[in-house]
Write an enzyme that holds these catalytic residues in place. Structure first.
Site, PDB file in Angstrom:
ATOM      1  N   HIS A  18       0.840  -1.207   0.000  1.00 33.20           N
ATOM      2  CA  HIS A  18       0.000   0.000   0.000  1.00 33.20           C
ATOM      3  C   HIS A  18       0.880   1.265   0.000  1.00 33.20           C
ATOM      4  O   HIS A  18       0.599   2.234  -0.703  1.00 33.20           O
ATOM      5  CB  HIS A  18      -0.871   0.061   1.267  1.00 33.20           C
ATOM      6  CG  HIS A  18      -1.972  -0.940   1.349  1.00 33.20           C
ATOM      7  ND1 HIS A  18      -2.105  -1.816   2.403  1.00 33.20           N
ATOM      8  CD2 HIS A  18      -3.021  -1.194   0.533  1.00 33.20           C
ATOM      9  CE1 HIS A  18      -3.181  -2.563   2.241  1.00 33.20           C
ATOM     10  NE2 HIS A  18      -3.765  -2.219   1.105  1.00 33.20           N
ATOM     11  N   LYS A  42     -15.709  -7.887   3.818  1.00 38.67           N
ATOM     12  CA  LYS A  42     -14.558  -8.363   4.586  1.00 38.67           C
ATOM     13  C   LYS A  42     -14.756  -8.125   6.079  1.00 38.67           C
ATOM     14  O   LYS A  42     -15.159  -7.047   6.487  1.00 38.67           O
ATOM     15  CB  LYS A  42     -13.288  -7.622   4.145  1.00 38.67           C
ATOM     16  CG  LYS A  42     -12.842  -7.929   2.736  1.00 38.67           C
ATOM     17  CD  LYS A  42     -11.517  -7.231   2.457  1.00 38.67           C
ATOM     18  CE  LYS A  42     -11.066  -7.403   1.020  1.00 38.67           C
ATOM     19  NZ  LYS A  42      -9.960  -6.512   0.670  1.00 38.67           N
ATOM     20  N   ARG A  91      -2.406  -5.866  -8.476  1.00 35.73           N
ATOM     21  CA  ARG A  91      -1.345  -6.850  -8.305  1.00 35.73           C
ATOM     22  C   ARG A  91      -1.346  -7.863  -9.439  1.00 35.73           C
ATOM     23  O   ARG A  91      -0.410  -8.032 -10.156  1.00 35.73           O
ATOM     24  CB  ARG A  91      -1.487  -7.572  -6.966  1.00 35.73           C
ATOM     25  CG  ARG A  91      -0.945  -6.790  -5.811  1.00 35.73           C
ATOM     26  CD  ARG A  91      -1.523  -7.233  -4.530  1.00 35.73           C
ATOM     27  NE  ARG A  91      -2.957  -7.010  -4.511  1.00 35.73           N
ATOM     28  CZ  ARG A  91      -3.704  -7.103  -3.441  1.00 35.73           C
ATOM     29  NH1 ARG A  91      -3.178  -7.449  -2.297  1.00 35.73           N
ATOM     30  NH2 ARG A  91      -4.996  -6.863  -3.502  1.00 35.73           N
ATOM     31  N   SER A 129      -3.051  -7.614   2.824  1.00 34.66           N
ATOM     32  CA  SER A 129      -3.312  -7.529   4.266  1.00 34.66           C
ATOM     33  C   SER A 129      -3.587  -8.927   4.811  1.00 34.66           C
ATOM     34  O   SER A 129      -3.143  -9.268   5.911  1.00 34.66           O
ATOM     35  CB  SER A 129      -4.505  -6.619   4.528  1.00 34.66           C
ATOM     36  OG  SER A 129      -4.250  -5.335   4.030  1.00 34.66           O
TER      37      SER A 129
END
Ligand code: ADP
Length: 163
Positions: A18, A42, A91, A129
């Site tokens: 990040h 999430k 990504r 994360s």
């Protein structure tokens, strides 16, 4: 006029991946607001406030960065704060699918605010994360992969969970 962008995400917790996207966004925009957002899908380890505090500490020496939180839509926040773009990181192909749908949704809400994507640096493509949480909970030293404030907060959280 200042070119302001919003970088929204769950940041549960913030990683060096990040941070790398943030630094690159700062080379394109005058100001970047990191927006800690509630993700409907999430379950988070850290509260919004904890995530906010960690990011504030991790970015305190970066000029042009501010941090905020929202329980609403990032695109609405961006409009209300005069931002011209939402920043996201990509990504792998798996990110693309998700980001593509979200960009279309955001465009529907406000076509004047663009989505700007930065490709992850090769060193960070594996970093998320959830990877950090998984590695940490199994005893791995994750300190090279996250800001110091995050490494400390993870240790504190683990102690709280153990109690
Ligand atoms: P969200 O739940 O909104 O996807 P995340 O905190 O997981 O929030 O990610 C925020 C943004 O940062 C997303 O665009 C994500 O693709 C990007 N991102 C996360 N990790 C990396 C990384 N290692 N490299 C590049 N971009 C990343």
């Amino acid at each position: 006029m200042k070119r302001v962008a919003v970088y929204p995400g769950s940041f549960d917790p913030m990683t060096n991946g990040h941070m790398e996207i943030l630094r690159r966004a700062l080379s394109v925009f005058d100001e970047v607001i990191i927006l800690v957002a509630v993700s409907p899908t999430k379950k988070s380890l850290f509260s919004l406030g904890e995530r906010f505090a960690m990011i504030k500490e991790a970015t305190k020496e970066l000029p042009g960065v501010s941090v905020d939180m929202t329980e609403g839509l990032s695109i609405n926040y961006a409009r209300e704060h005069g931002a011209i773009a939402l920043v996201r990181g990509l990504r792998a192909a798996t990110d693309f699918e998700y980001e593509f749908k979200m960009a279309a949704g955001n465009r529907f809400v406000d076509p004047k605010i663009d989505m700007v994507f930065f490709m992850s640096a090769p060193a960070f493509t594996f970093l998320s994360s959830s990877t950090i949480k998984e590695l940490f909970m199994h005893g791995t030293d994750i300190s090279p992969l996250v800001p110091l404030a995050v490494a400390e907060a993870l240790k504190k959280k683990l102690n709280e969970i153990k109690k």
